[in-house]
Motif scaffolding. Sequence first.
Motif, PDB file in Angstrom:
ATOM      1  N   ASN A 172      32.863   4.932  21.204  1.00 20.06           N
ATOM      2  CA  ASN A 172      33.855   5.173  20.155  1.00 20.06           C
ATOM      3  C   ASN A 172      33.813   4.099  19.075  1.00 20.06           C
ATOM      4  N   TRP A 173      33.645   2.841  19.457  1.00 19.80           N
ATOM      5  CA  TRP A 173      33.575   1.766  18.471  1.00 19.80           C
ATOM      6  C   TRP A 173      32.310   1.868  17.627  1.00 19.80           C
ATOM      7  N   VAL A 174      31.216   2.281  18.238  1.00 20.26           N
ATOM      8  CA  VAL A 174      29.973   2.456  17.462  1.00 20.26           C
ATOM      9  C   VAL A 174      30.153   3.574  16.440  1.00 20.26           C
ATOM     10  N   ILE A 175      30.762   4.693  16.860  1.00 29.07           N
ATOM     11  CA  ILE A 175      31.030   5.789  15.920  1.00 29.07           C
ATOM     12  C   ILE A 175      31.943   5.297  14.796  1.00 29.07           C
ATOM     13  N   TRP A 176      32.999   4.588  15.150  1.00 28.32           N
ATOM     14  CA  TRP A 176      33.918   4.051  14.145  1.00 28.32           C
ATOM     15  C   TRP A 176      33.179   3.139  13.162  1.00 28.32           C
ATOM     16  N   LEU A 177      32.319   2.274  13.687  1.00 24.30           N
ATOM     17  CA  LEU A 177      31.577   1.348  12.842  1.00 24.30           C
ATOM     18  C   LEU A 177      30.628   2.093  11.909  1.00 24.30           C
ATOM     19  N   ILE A 178      29.930   3.099  12.438  1.00 28.83           N
ATOM     20  CA  ILE A 178      29.003   3.867  11.601  1.00 28.83           C
ATOM     21  C   ILE A 178      29.766   4.582  10.479  1.00 28.83           C
ATOM     22  N   VAL A 179      30.885   5.200  10.827  1.00 29.56           N
ATOM     23  CA  VAL A 179      31.691   5.900   9.810  1.00 29.56           C
ATOM     24  C   VAL A 179      32.236   4.903   8.797  1.00 29.56           C
ATOM     25  N   SER A 180      32.693   3.749   9.242  1.00 29.87           N
ATOM     26  CA  SER A 180      33.233   2.743   8.320  1.00 29.87           C
ATOM     27  C   SER A 180      32.159   2.224   7.376  1.00 29.87           C
ATOM     28  N   VAL A 181      30.976   1.944   7.898  1.00 31.93           N
ATOM     29  CA  VAL A 181      29.896   1.399   7.067  1.00 31.93           C
ATOM     30  C   VAL A 181      29.396   2.447   6.081  1.00 31.93           C
ATOM     31  N   THR A 182      29.189   3.675   6.552  1.00 35.09           N
ATOM     32  CA  THR A 182      28.648   4.707   5.662  1.00 35.09           C
ATOM     33  C   THR A 182      29.652   5.172   4.607  1.00 35.09           C
ATOM     34  N   SER A 183      30.942   5.067   4.904  1.00 30.42           N
ATOM     35  CA  SER A 183      31.941   5.477   3.914  1.00 30.42           C
ATOM     36  C   SER A 183      32.218   4.365   2.910  1.00 30.42           C
ATOM     37  N   GLY A 184      31.790   3.154   3.235  1.00 31.40           N
ATOM     38  CA  GLY A 184      32.022   2.030   2.330  1.00 31.40           C
ATOM     39  C   GLY A 184      33.451   1.540   2.366  1.00 31.40           C
ATOM     40  N   ASP A 185      34.242   2.022   3.298  1.00 33.87           N
ATOM     41  CA  ASP A 185      35.640   1.655   3.389  1.00 33.87           C
ATOM     42  C   ASP A 185      35.991   1.417   4.853  1.00 33.87           C
ATOM     43  N   MET A 186      36.811   0.436   5.102  1.00 30.45           N
ATOM     44  CA  MET A 186      37.236   0.147   6.466  1.00 30.45           C
ATOM     45  C   MET A 186      38.296   1.151   6.863  1.00 30.45           C
ATOM     46  N   ILE A 187      37.956   2.093   7.772  1.00 27.28           N
ATOM     47  CA  ILE A 187      38.924   3.115   8.153  1.00 27.28           C
ATOM     48  C   ILE A 187      39.786   2.618   9.313  1.00 27.28           C
ATOM     49  N   TYR A 188      40.854   3.356   9.535  1.00 28.14           N
ATOM     50  CA  TYR A 188      41.807   3.011  10.605  1.00 28.14           C
ATOM     51  C   TYR A 188      41.074   2.898  11.948  1.00 28.14           C
ATOM     52  N   PRO A 189      41.326   1.848  12.758  1.00 23.59           N
ATOM     53  CA  PRO A 189      40.620   1.658  14.044  1.00 23.59           C
ATOM     54  C   PRO A 189      41.129   2.600  15.139  1.00 23.59           C
ATOM     55  N   TRP A 190      40.802   3.889  14.992  1.00 20.94           N
ATOM     56  CA  TRP A 190      41.259   4.914  15.931  1.00 20.94           C
ATOM     57  C   TRP A 190      40.760   4.723  17.362  1.00 20.94           C
ATOM     58  N   PRO A 191      39.643   4.022  17.625  1.00 23.18           N
ATOM     59  CA  PRO A 191      39.229   3.843  19.024  1.00 23.18           C
ATOM     60  C   PRO A 191      40.268   3.123  19.881  1.00 23.18           C
ATOM     61  N   LEU A 192      41.184   2.401  19.222  1.00 21.89           N
ATOM     62  CA  LEU A 192      42.253   1.754  19.989  1.00 21.89           C
ATOM     63  C   LEU A 192      43.093   2.784  20.730  1.00 21.89           C
ATOM     64  N   TRP A 193      43.267   3.987  20.139  1.00 18.18           N
ATOM     65  CA  TRP A 193      44.064   5.037  20.775  1.00 18.18           C
ATOM     66  C   TRP A 193      43.328   5.653  21.967  1.00 18.18           C
ATOM     67  N   VAL A 194      42.019   5.525  21.992  1.00 19.01           N
ATOM     68  CA  VAL A 194      41.240   6.015  23.137  1.00 19.01           C
ATOM     69  C   VAL A 194      41.259   4.974  24.252  1.00 19.01           C
ATOM     70  N   MET A 195      40.948   3.752  23.893  1.00 19.85           N
ATOM     71  CA  MET A 195      40.800   2.727  24.931  1.00 19.85           C
ATOM     72  C   MET A 195      42.123   2.113  25.369  1.00 19.85           C
ATOM     73  N   GLY A 196      43.136   2.132  24.534  1.00 19.48           N
ATOM     74  CA  GLY A 196      44.412   1.506  24.867  1.00 19.48           C
ATOM     75  C   GLY A 196      45.120   2.110  26.072  1.00 19.48           C
ATOM     76  N   PRO A 197      45.552   3.375  25.995  1.00 19.78           N
ATOM     77  CA  PRO A 197      46.278   3.960  27.136  1.00 19.78           C
ATOM     78  C   PRO A 197      45.429   4.006  28.412  1.00 19.78           C
ATOM     79  N   TRP A 198      44.167   4.367  28.239  1.00 19.13           N
ATOM     80  CA  TRP A 198      43.271   4.434  29.393  1.00 19.13           C
ATOM     81  C   TRP A 198      43.118   3.051  30.020  1.00 19.13           C
ATOM     82  N   GLY A 199      42.942   2.038  29.174  1.00 19.19           N
ATOM     83  CA  GLY A 199      42.794   0.673  29.666  1.00 19.19           C
ATOM     84  C   GLY A 199      44.041   0.160  30.376  1.00 19.19           C
ATOM     85  N   VAL A 200      45.217   0.524  29.844  1.00 20.50           N
ATOM     86  CA  VAL A 200      46.473   0.104  30.476  1.00 20.50           C
ATOM     87  C   VAL A 200      46.591   0.719  31.865  1.00 20.50           C
TER      88      VAL A 200
END
Length: 144
Positions: A100-128
Amino acid sequence: MANSPEMRASDVDRDRVAAILREHTAQGRITMEEFNERLEQLYQSKTYGELARLTADLPDVDLRHRALAKVTPAAPATRGGVHPGMRAAWGAWAAASGINWVIWLIVSVTSGDMIYPWPLWVMGPWGVILLVSTIFGNGQQKPG
């Protein structure tokens, strides 16, 4: 009251003798062919005397400790005090989070804009959930 050879044996008695025969087979005292023959005779036996004849030429075996090992589930091998299943769950969490972080990074780099860090919503609850499960376990006491 002592069991006389003429008394009728129960299924539990036959199962106990079967366990003794299995143990002697495992220890190499009787062959598989002998074991199968004795087992056939065992389940045709009706009295304690008939059961006793099946093991008369074998030494006594204490099955109490053997039975405990079968009843008590073996504790899984642990490394660092963490159950192997829990290690696998953490591994799955780490792999999914990394993807998820790699996908987020690729999307952020290719869009030229730092997008919202949505992987936190995947890893946060599961990690808790994994963290709580790791800390508090499943309620079973470790053998000591």
